[in-house]
Design an enzyme around this catalytic site. Structure first.
Site, short mmCIF file in Angstrom:
data_model
loop_
_atom_site.label_atom_id
_atom_site.label_comp_id
_atom_site.label_asym_id
_atom_site.label_seq_id
_atom_site.Cartn_x
_atom_site.Cartn_y
_atom_site.Cartn_z
N ARG A 1 0.84 -1.21 0.00
CA ARG A 1 0.00 0.00 0.00
C ARG A 1 0.87 1.25 0.00
NH1 ARG A 1 -2.02 2.02 4.49
NH2 ARG A 1 -2.31 -0.01 5.48
N TYR B 1 -16.84 14.54 -15.63
CA TYR B 1 -17.27 13.13 -15.57
C TYR B 1 -18.24 12.97 -14.38
CZ TYR B 1 -17.16 8.32 -14.12
OH TYR B 1 -17.55 7.08 -13.69
N ASP C 1 -7.54 16.73 -15.66
CA ASP C 1 -7.81 15.35 -16.01
C ASP C 1 -7.57 15.20 -17.51
OD1 ASP C 1 -9.05 12.95 -16.78
OD2 ASP C 1 -10.53 13.07 -15.18
N LYS D 1 -8.62 3.77 -19.17
CA LYS D 1 -9.00 4.12 -20.54
C LYS D 1 -7.82 3.91 -21.50
CE LYS D 1 -12.84 5.08 -18.48
NZ LYS D 1 -12.69 5.86 -17.31
C1 3LM Z 1 -16.82 6.86 -18.63
N1 3LM Z 1 -15.20 7.49 -17.00
O1 3LM Z 1 -17.35 6.00 -19.31
P1 3LM Z 1 -12.31 5.27 -13.11
N2 3LM Z 1 -12.03 10.95 -15.24
C2 3LM Z 1 -12.64 10.80 -16.44
C3 3LM Z 1 -13.40 9.66 -16.69
O2 3LM Z 1 -13.98 9.54 -17.88
C4 3LM Z 1 -13.52 8.66 -15.69
C5 3LM Z 1 -12.87 8.86 -14.46
C6 3LM Z 1 -12.13 10.01 -14.28
C7 3LM Z 1 -16.11 6.54 -17.38
C8 3LM Z 1 -16.31 5.43 -16.63
S1 3LM Z 1 -18.93 5.32 -15.92
C9 3LM Z 1 -19.48 4.31 -14.62
C10 3LM Z 1 -17.48 4.56 -16.61
C11 3LM Z 1 -12.52 11.87 -17.47
C12 3LM Z 1 -14.33 7.42 -15.90
C13 3LM Z 1 -12.94 7.84 -13.38
O3 3LM Z 1 -12.46 5.37 -11.61
O4 3LM Z 1 -11.05 4.60 -13.52
O5 3LM Z 1 -13.56 4.75 -13.76
O6 3LM Z 1 -12.09 6.78 -13.66
O7 3LM Z 1 -16.83 8.07 -18.98
#
Ligand code: 3LM
Length: 400
Positions: A58, A111, A183, A208
């Site tokens: 961790r 998001y 971001d 992603k």
């Molecule tokens: C999506 N997005 O489908 P994770 N910042 C951005 C993002 O697009 C996302 C995160 C942070 C999507 C996820 S929706 C339930 C699925 C610009 C995530 C957060 O915690 O790794 O999902 O990232 O747009």
């Protein structure tokens, strides 16, 4: 440590540490929770920060260290910290940099879960938040208060691809001694490197493009060593949203083809945006690679392409949009982006369902908006699938 001027080389060799006595080409996966100390004294010195060496995964792990070193190099920052999800990275950053009574300036479009964190959780901890249009530098300046500590935004913005000017945000943050966080998930370091414009912390949902294969949920923060160390030793350590060594390894593997994949995602999305904007069933396409888009002027300045994601609205009613999406055969109805498969989703009921209807309206996210994350398939196959589904939506209108 290897470092090149070319991102194509750094995605493969950058930050590589010599690990393992056998000299493996692929990074070893240190799938261990804890590390053995030679002596009590050595353990105590490591805990006190007086001796190098690992303690517990961790707090740090050699496989994760290599991912962090490579990402810091790719984003032109001194250091990086990896997390078990993009939201783990977002929450560790804001909770590590803001305390009760502080103020955050952010975008009115974000998001969905980032919006929920800022709109619900941060105020519950006594942190004030202002939502403004980050593309409007005057609005950003006007929102700053004596207790403002951080400016946070996405560009291009999920889901409707509006673009904020990185130079403006960095200049405002510097003038007011604030930490700026961008971001960069939608661009990846191949298409945009916010730190080169003076942004302090660059954030990714590594789920992603960075990983790129739809099999990991992870996040990363890249920034100056003092801020990254602060976050590692507070919110990451004590709240614990750590990445697993195996997931770090999958992202290291994904990064080797990042530049090739992102180029193809970008090319497909650009051509799909052009195709859709010519189609009689389509009312509007949001994509920064199209000349009519407000972000187009920043192409070549802060972005090297429109990216792999676009959004669009159909002519006709909402039922036709549903018919279109349900009719798709090859493209997948799924959230997320940056995977080999073309993914299509409906933000108002999916990624942005955390917004109340009036919040969606205030943010300018239409209920009829459809988001498409271009995959790596042959363009003709994606176009053929979209075409037959658009035809079905048109037939639905005639039948209604
Ligand atoms: C999506 N997005 O489908 P994770 N910042 C951005 C993002 O697009 C996302 C995160 C942070 C999507 C996820 S929706 C339930 C699925 C610009 C995530 C957060 O915690 O790794 O999902 O990232 O747009």
């Amino acid at each position: 440590m290897w470092k090149s001027e070319h991102i194509e080389t750094n995605t493969i060799h950058g930050g590589k540490t010599r690990q393992g006595e056998f000299g493996p080409l692929a990074t070893p996966i240190y799938q261990t929770s804890t590390f053995v100390f030679d002596s009590v004294e050595q353990g105590a010195e490591r805990f006190a920060g007086e001796a190098a060496g690992h303690i517990y995964s961790r707090l740090g792990n050699p496989t994760v260290d290599e991912l962090e070193a490579r990402m810091a190099l790719l984003e032109n920052t001194e250091a990086a910290a990896a997390f078990g999800s993009g939201m783990g990275a977002v929450s560790a950053a804001v909770l590590g940099l803001l305390k009760q009574g502080d103020h955050l300036v952010t975008s009115h479009r974000l998001y969905g879960c980032t919006f929920a964190l800022f709109n619900h959780q941060l105020p519950a901890f006594g942190i004030e938040v202002s939502f403004v249009d980050l593309a409007d530098a005057q609005a950003v300046k006007a929102a700053i208060r004596p207790n403002t500590k951080v400016i946070y935004g996405e560009t291009p913005i999920n889901p409707c691809l509006s673009v904020a000017n990185l130079d403006d945000i960095a200049a405002i943050a510097k003038a007011h001694k604030l930490v700026s966080i961008i971001d960069n998930t939608f661009m990846s370091p191949v298409l945009q490197q916010p730190a080169k414009h003076g942004i302090d912390i660059v954030l990714h949902s590594a789920t992603k493009f960075l990983n790129g294969h739809g099999d990991v949920v992870a996040g990363i923060l890249c920034g100056p060593k003092d801020l990254i160390d602060q976050i590692k030793m507070t919110t990451r350590k004590d709240m614990g949203a750590i990445i697993s060594p195996h997931d770090a390894w999958l992202i290291i593997r994904g990064l080797k083809t990042l530049h090739l994949r992102v180029a193809r995602h970008n090319e497909n999305a650009q051509k799909l945006a052009e195709f859709l904007s010519q189609h009689p069933m389509v009312a509007k396409v949001d994509y920064p690679g199209l000349p009519g888009h407000p972000g187009f002027a920043l192409l070549g300045k802060q972005m090297h392409g429109g990216g792999g994601v676009l959004a669009f609205e159909l002519k006709g009613n909402f039922d036709q949009a549903v018919t279109f999406m349900n009719q798709l055969q090859m493209c997948k109805r799924a959230v997320s982006l940056g995977d080999a498969e073309t993914l299509i989703q409906h933000p108002a009921s999916m990624t942005h369902s955390t917004y109340e209807p009036e919040e969606l309206a205030a943010a300018g996210i239409p209920r009829t908006l459809i988001r498409l994350a271009a995959g790596l398939e042959h363009l003709d196959d994606i176009v053929a699938d979209l075409s037959q589904a658009l035809q079905a939506a048109a037939a639905h209108e005639k039948a209604a």
